[in-house]
Design a protein around this motif. Sequence first.
Motif, PDB file in Angstrom:
ATOM      1  N   VAL A 171       0.845  -1.192   0.000  1.00 51.39           N
ATOM      2  CA  VAL A 171       0.000   0.000   0.000  1.00 51.39           C
ATOM      3  C   VAL A 171       0.885   1.249   0.000  1.00 51.39           C
ATOM      4  O   VAL A 171       1.606   1.516   0.963  1.00 51.39           O
ATOM      5  CB  VAL A 171      -0.951   0.023   1.218  1.00 51.39           C
ATOM      6  CG1 VAL A 171      -1.792   1.300   1.201  1.00 51.39           C
ATOM      7  CG2 VAL A 171      -1.840  -1.197   1.222  1.00 51.39           C
ATOM      8  N   VAL A 172       0.843   1.989  -1.094  1.00 55.13           N
ATOM      9  CA  VAL A 172       1.580   3.250  -1.207  1.00 55.13           C
ATOM     10  C   VAL A 172       0.694   4.355  -0.639  1.00 55.13           C
ATOM     11  O   VAL A 172      -0.384   4.622  -1.169  1.00 55.13           O
ATOM     12  CB  VAL A 172       1.922   3.558  -2.681  1.00 55.13           C
ATOM     13  CG1 VAL A 172       2.631   4.896  -2.803  1.00 55.13           C
ATOM     14  CG2 VAL A 172       2.766   2.440  -3.265  1.00 55.13           C
ATOM     15  N   HIS A 173       1.114   4.991   0.444  1.00 53.07           N
ATOM     16  CA  HIS A 173       0.298   6.020   1.084  1.00 53.07           C
ATOM     17  C   HIS A 173       0.450   7.350   0.352  1.00 53.07           C
ATOM     18  O   HIS A 173       0.937   8.344   0.893  1.00 53.07           O
ATOM     19  CB  HIS A 173       0.684   6.154   2.559  1.00 53.07           C
ATOM     20  CG  HIS A 173       0.352   4.947   3.365  1.00 53.07           C
ATOM     21  ND1 HIS A 173      -0.919   4.694   3.853  1.00 53.07           N
ATOM     22  CD2 HIS A 173       1.121   3.890   3.751  1.00 53.07           C
ATOM     23  CE1 HIS A 173      -0.914   3.551   4.514  1.00 53.07           C
ATOM     24  NE2 HIS A 173       0.304   3.045   4.474  1.00 53.07           N
ATOM     25  N   GLN A 174       0.031   7.329  -0.893  1.00 56.70           N
ATOM     26  CA  GLN A 174       0.140   8.504  -1.757  1.00 56.70           C
ATOM     27  C   GLN A 174      -0.758   8.260  -2.964  1.00 56.70           C
ATOM     28  O   GLN A 174      -1.048   7.105  -3.305  1.00 56.70           O
ATOM     29  CB  GLN A 174       1.595   8.697  -2.193  1.00 56.70           C
ATOM     30  CG  GLN A 174       1.904   9.948  -2.968  1.00 56.70           C
ATOM     31  CD  GLN A 174       1.580  11.219  -2.196  1.00 56.70           C
ATOM     32  OE1 GLN A 174       0.447  11.676  -2.250  1.00 56.70           O
ATOM     33  NE2 GLN A 174       2.562  11.755  -1.487  1.00 56.70           N
ATOM     34  N   PHE A 175      -1.239   9.337  -3.639  1.00 53.52           N
ATOM     35  CA  PHE A 175      -2.113   9.141  -4.801  1.00 53.52           C
ATOM     36  C   PHE A 175      -1.329   8.888  -6.077  1.00 53.52           C
ATOM     37  O   PHE A 175      -1.904   8.734  -7.152  1.00 53.52           O
ATOM     38  CB  PHE A 175      -3.072  10.326  -4.975  1.00 53.52           C
ATOM     39  CG  PHE A 175      -2.394  11.652  -5.225  1.00 53.52           C
ATOM     40  CD1 PHE A 175      -2.165  12.101  -6.521  1.00 53.52           C
ATOM     41  CD2 PHE A 175      -2.001  12.453  -4.166  1.00 53.52           C
ATOM     42  CE1 PHE A 175      -1.559  13.312  -6.765  1.00 53.52           C
ATOM     43  CE2 PHE A 175      -1.386  13.679  -4.399  1.00 53.52           C
ATOM     44  CZ  PHE A 175      -1.162  14.106  -5.701  1.00 53.52           C
ATOM     45  N   PHE A 176       0.005   8.847  -5.971  1.00 57.19           N
ATOM     46  CA  PHE A 176       0.869   8.425  -7.068  1.00 57.19           C
ATOM     47  C   PHE A 176       2.113   7.811  -6.453  1.00 57.19           C
ATOM     48  O   PHE A 176       2.351   7.927  -5.244  1.00 57.19           O
ATOM     49  CB  PHE A 176       1.234   9.613  -7.981  1.00 57.19           C
ATOM     50  CG  PHE A 176       2.067  10.669  -7.296  1.00 57.19           C
ATOM     51  CD1 PHE A 176       3.450  10.679  -7.428  1.00 57.19           C
ATOM     52  CD2 PHE A 176       1.470  11.655  -6.520  1.00 57.19           C
ATOM     53  CE1 PHE A 176       4.222  11.645  -6.803  1.00 57.19           C
ATOM     54  CE2 PHE A 176       2.236  12.628  -5.888  1.00 57.19           C
ATOM     55  CZ  PHE A 176       3.607  12.612  -6.030  1.00 57.19           C
TER      56      PHE A 176
END
Length: 311
Positions: A171-176
């Motif tokens: 899970v990348v805690h960013q919208f990109f």
Amino acid sequence: MPNSTMVTKFLLARFSDVWELRVLHAMLSLLMYFGTLMGNFLIVTVTILDDKLHTPMYFFLRNLSVLDMCFISVTIPKACSIFLFDTRVISMVGCAAQVFLVIFLAFVEILFLCIMAHDRYVAIYQPLHYPIIMNHQVCVQMTLASVLCGIIYSGFHTGSTFRLSFCQSNVVHQFFCDIPTLLNLSCSDTLSNKISIFISAVVILAGSFAFITRSYIHIFSNVIKFPTRGEWGKAFSTCVPHIIVVTVFVTSIAVVYMKPISHSPTIQGMIMSVFYTIVPPFLNPIIYSLRNKKIKDAVRRIIRRKLCSGK
């Protein structure tokens, strides 16, 4: 690592999981996206069609507009899809492409802003030598050099990031995809990555900001010698918005890339990313077109020419 699964794809994050807020975020993002595309496309079109704008200043402005359209297109379309649909997945290759393009475009944008500040400095301080110093060949060479440096810089950091092993949460805690959040997901030793990011960010951001600030200080010191207040207002109305956008751009990048990487990311980190991936491309055409008399005059001339040719 024992009992671990190697990550082959990532999940991007949203600002909120509430459906109504997701729709609102998507609508705001799309409005800024299309506004950015329209504004920058207008600048590109006008500076190409109008012969009076075939000068170094508008050459770099046209390049900056093309860059901004590419910059915002790297993040917004994918972000809107994850806001509206359940398609949060991005492949490893797609993630690497986003990292490379975001770093490349941000790096080249900083260099373009430095070149534009230098262009204004030469135009005011050495007006007689300006056509020689900033001739077309030099402008093209500086543009190509900026692009080449951006490819090398971005390639280095992208390569050093994706040589790492990712075997924890995907899970990348960013919208990109960006490097600080990806380093949190790695099970490899990331100390060298963190050091190289910090040092390069300090050198590039601090050096660029100092260079741009120095150029404008010299410009302002020369402007105050103008005999009429009208000239003061014209110069300050052009330079001050540019300085504000540069400050927002550089500061937000510094906050994201130079602060200690947190293992418990917050929404504030995502908001700060908006200030360097979305806000500058959106504001640049407003500053350089709506506030620029020459561009507005050029638009009128082009419209008049089209109307006359259509009769």
